[in-house]
Design a protein around this motif. Structure first.
Motif, PDB file in Angstrom:
ATOM      1  N   VAL A  88      96.456 -74.823  81.861  1.00  0.00           N
ATOM      2  CA  VAL A  88      95.281 -74.691  81.003  1.00  0.00           C
ATOM      3  C   VAL A  88      94.650 -73.329  81.283  1.00  0.00           C
ATOM      4  CG1 VAL A  88      93.006 -75.623  80.450  1.00  0.00           C
ATOM      5  CG2 VAL A  88      94.891 -77.179  81.014  1.00  0.00           C
ATOM      6  N   ASP A  89      94.652 -72.466  80.268  1.00  0.00           N
ATOM      7  CA  ASP A  89      94.083 -71.122  80.430  1.00  0.00           C
ATOM      8  C   ASP A  89      92.585 -71.088  80.164  1.00  0.00           C
ATOM      9  OD1 ASP A  89      96.419 -69.992  81.256  1.00  0.00           O
ATOM     10  OD2 ASP A  89      96.930 -69.135  79.316  1.00  0.00           O
ATOM     11  N   CYS A  90      92.128 -71.863  79.199  1.00  0.00           N
ATOM     12  CA  CYS A  90      90.704 -71.912  78.874  1.00  0.00           C
ATOM     13  C   CYS A  90      90.463 -73.151  78.025  1.00  0.00           C
ATOM     14  CB  CYS A  90      90.257 -70.635  78.164  1.00  0.00           C
ATOM     15  SG  CYS A  90      91.107 -70.289  76.610  1.00  0.00           S
ATOM     16  N   TRP A  91      89.218 -73.392  77.684  1.00  0.00           N
ATOM     17  CA  TRP A  91      88.889 -74.560  76.884  1.00  0.00           C
ATOM     18  C   TRP A  91      87.992 -74.159  75.726  1.00  0.00           C
ATOM     19  CZ3 TRP A  91      83.811 -75.969  76.214  1.00  0.00           C
ATOM     20  CH2 TRP A  91      82.883 -75.381  77.089  1.00  0.00           C
ATOM     21  N   GLY A  92      87.951 -75.016  74.716  1.00  0.00           N
ATOM     22  CA  GLY A  92      87.082 -74.781  73.572  1.00  0.00           C
ATOM     23  C   GLY A  92      86.700 -76.104  72.934  1.00  0.00           C
ATOM     24  N   TYR A  93      85.791 -76.017  71.992  1.00  0.00           N
ATOM     25  CA  TYR A  93      85.366 -77.204  71.254  1.00  0.00           C
ATOM     26  C   TYR A  93      86.270 -77.402  70.052  1.00  0.00           C
ATOM     27  CZ  TYR A  93      81.123 -76.997  74.064  1.00  0.00           C
ATOM     28  OH  TYR A  93      80.241 -76.980  75.109  1.00  0.00           O
ATOM     29  N   GLY A  94      86.561 -78.646  69.744  1.00  0.00           N
ATOM     30  CA  GLY A  94      87.372 -78.970  68.582  1.00  0.00           C
ATOM     31  C   GLY A  94      86.967 -80.327  68.053  1.00  0.00           C
ATOM     32  N   THR A  95      87.837 -80.916  67.253  1.00  0.00           N
ATOM     33  CA  THR A  95      87.533 -82.235  66.713  1.00  0.00           C
ATOM     34  C   THR A  95      87.537 -83.278  67.822  1.00  0.00           C
ATOM     35  OG1 THR A  95      89.847 -82.580  66.161  1.00  0.00           O
ATOM     36  CG2 THR A  95      88.442 -81.712  64.411  1.00  0.00           C
ATOM     37  N   SER A  96      86.792 -84.325  67.622  1.00  0.00           N
ATOM     38  CA  SER A  96      86.633 -85.371  68.623  1.00  0.00           C
ATOM     39  C   SER A  96      87.875 -86.253  68.711  1.00  0.00           C
ATOM     40  CB  SER A  96      85.415 -86.227  68.277  1.00  0.00           C
ATOM     41  OG  SER A  96      85.267 -87.269  69.196  1.00  0.00           O
ATOM     42  N   VAL A  97      88.291 -86.521  69.940  1.00  0.00           N
ATOM     43  CA  VAL A  97      89.363 -87.478  70.214  1.00  0.00           C
ATOM     44  C   VAL A  97      88.780 -88.491  71.192  1.00  0.00           C
ATOM     45  CG1 VAL A  97      91.638 -87.807  71.241  1.00  0.00           C
ATOM     46  CG2 VAL A  97      91.188 -85.784  69.823  1.00  0.00           C
ATOM     47  N   ASN A  98      88.684 -89.727  70.773  1.00  0.00           N
ATOM     48  CA  ASN A  98      88.075 -90.783  71.595  1.00  0.00           C
ATOM     49  C   ASN A  98      86.664 -90.405  72.053  1.00  0.00           C
ATOM     50  OD1 ASN A  98      90.325 -92.550  71.512  1.00  0.00           O
ATOM     51  ND2 ASN A  98      91.348 -91.261  73.004  1.00  0.00           N
ATOM     52  N   GLY A  99      85.911 -89.727  71.181  1.00  0.00           N
ATOM     53  CA  GLY A  99      84.541 -89.342  71.492  1.00  0.00           C
ATOM     54  C   GLY A  99      84.410 -88.100  72.369  1.00  0.00           C
ATOM     55  N   TYR A 100      85.511 -87.377  72.591  1.00  0.00           N
ATOM     56  CA  TYR A 100      85.518 -86.197  73.473  1.00  0.00           C
ATOM     57  C   TYR A 100      86.036 -85.009  72.679  1.00  0.00           C
ATOM     58  CZ  TYR A 100      86.271 -83.732  77.938  1.00  0.00           C
ATOM     59  OH  TYR A 100      86.217 -82.852  78.986  1.00  0.00           O
ATOM     60  N   ASN A 101      85.217 -83.964  72.535  1.00  0.00           N
ATOM     61  CA  ASN A 101      85.599 -82.843  71.667  1.00  0.00           C
ATOM     62  C   ASN A 101      86.028 -81.580  72.426  1.00  0.00           C
ATOM     63  OD1 ASN A 101      83.062 -82.082  72.589  1.00  0.00           O
ATOM     64  ND2 ASN A 101      82.413 -81.258  70.624  1.00  0.00           N
ATOM     65  N   ILE A 102      86.449 -81.718  73.657  1.00  0.00           N
ATOM     66  CA  ILE A 102      86.936 -80.568  74.432  1.00  0.00           C
ATOM     67  C   ILE A 102      88.449 -80.470  74.261  1.00  0.00           C
ATOM     68  CG2 ILE A 102      87.135 -79.533  76.736  1.00  0.00           C
ATOM     69  CD1 ILE A 102      84.247 -79.692  75.674  1.00  0.00           C
ATOM     70  N   TRP A 103      88.913 -79.268  73.956  1.00  0.00           N
ATOM     71  CA  TRP A 103      90.339 -78.997  73.802  1.00  0.00           C
ATOM     72  C   TRP A 103      90.747 -77.925  74.802  1.00  0.00           C
ATOM     73  CZ3 TRP A 103      93.884 -80.824  69.963  1.00  0.00           C
ATOM     74  CH2 TRP A 103      93.370 -81.872  69.196  1.00  0.00           C
ATOM     75  N   SER A 104      91.945 -78.049  75.331  1.00  0.00           N
ATOM     76  CA  SER A 104      92.457 -77.102  76.314  1.00  0.00           C
ATOM     77  C   SER A 104      93.503 -76.206  75.673  1.00  0.00           C
ATOM     78  CB  SER A 104      93.087 -77.845  77.498  1.00  0.00           C
ATOM     79  OG  SER A 104      92.101 -78.506  78.236  1.00  0.00           O
ATOM     80  N   LYS A 105      93.345 -74.896  75.890  1.00  0.00           N
ATOM     81  CA  LYS A 105      94.333 -73.923  75.414  1.00  0.00           C
ATOM     82  C   LYS A 105      95.374 -73.768  76.502  1.00  0.00           C
ATOM     83  CE  LYS A 105      94.844 -69.135  74.667  1.00  0.00           C
ATOM     84  NZ  LYS A 105      94.155 -67.878  74.761  1.00  0.00           N
TER      85      LYS A 105
END
Length: 132
Positions: A88-105
């Motif tokens: 995981v290089d960084c993280w960003g906001y995206g669409t919600s998955v199971n109420g969690y909207n953090i996505w990992s690049k």
């Protein structure tokens, strides 16, 4: 005699030749791996970003969809099995998955790839890597 004293007594030319030999040996050591051990995401290996965070895919019912962007609306480019190690290089906001909207690049040789952080063992990824 200390290592510092030994190095201080070597000529610049000798130091350079020792450096080339050491670098060649290190490169050979890092690039030799069996296909079973090779990891496309390079987590913790040569070419890996030292600021990145290693994580594993977990609890993805049919595998973790790897997408071209941080959200379920982006195309799926591959699928990772549970237990797969990723970088995981960084993280960003995206669409919600199971109420969690953090996505990992993820680090990939193929370009920018994203996964829902819900399915990774990162814990609170924001505590470990920077926001993209």
């Amino acid at each position: 005699m200390s290592m510092k004293a030994i190095i201080a007594g070597l000529s610049p030319r000798r130091l350079a030749s020792i450096g080339v030999v050491a670098a060649t040996a290190l490169a050979a050591t890092l690039t030799v791996s069996s296909p079973a051990q090779a990891d496309v995401f390079k987590c913790g290996s040569a070419g890996s970003d030292p600021r990145a965070w290693c994580a594993y895919v977990k609890n993805a019912p049919t595998g973790l969809n790897v997408r071209s962007g941080p959200g379920v609306g982006y195309p799926v480019v591959s699928v990772l099995a549970n237990g797969t190690m990723v970088e995981v290089d960084c993280w960003g906001y995206g669409t919600s998955v199971n109420g969690y909207n953090i996505w990992s690049k993820l680090y990939t040789p193929g370009g920018v790839r994203w996964v829902s952080d819900w399915y990774l063992t990162t814990g609170i990824v924001q505590n470990y890597v920077f926001q993209c």
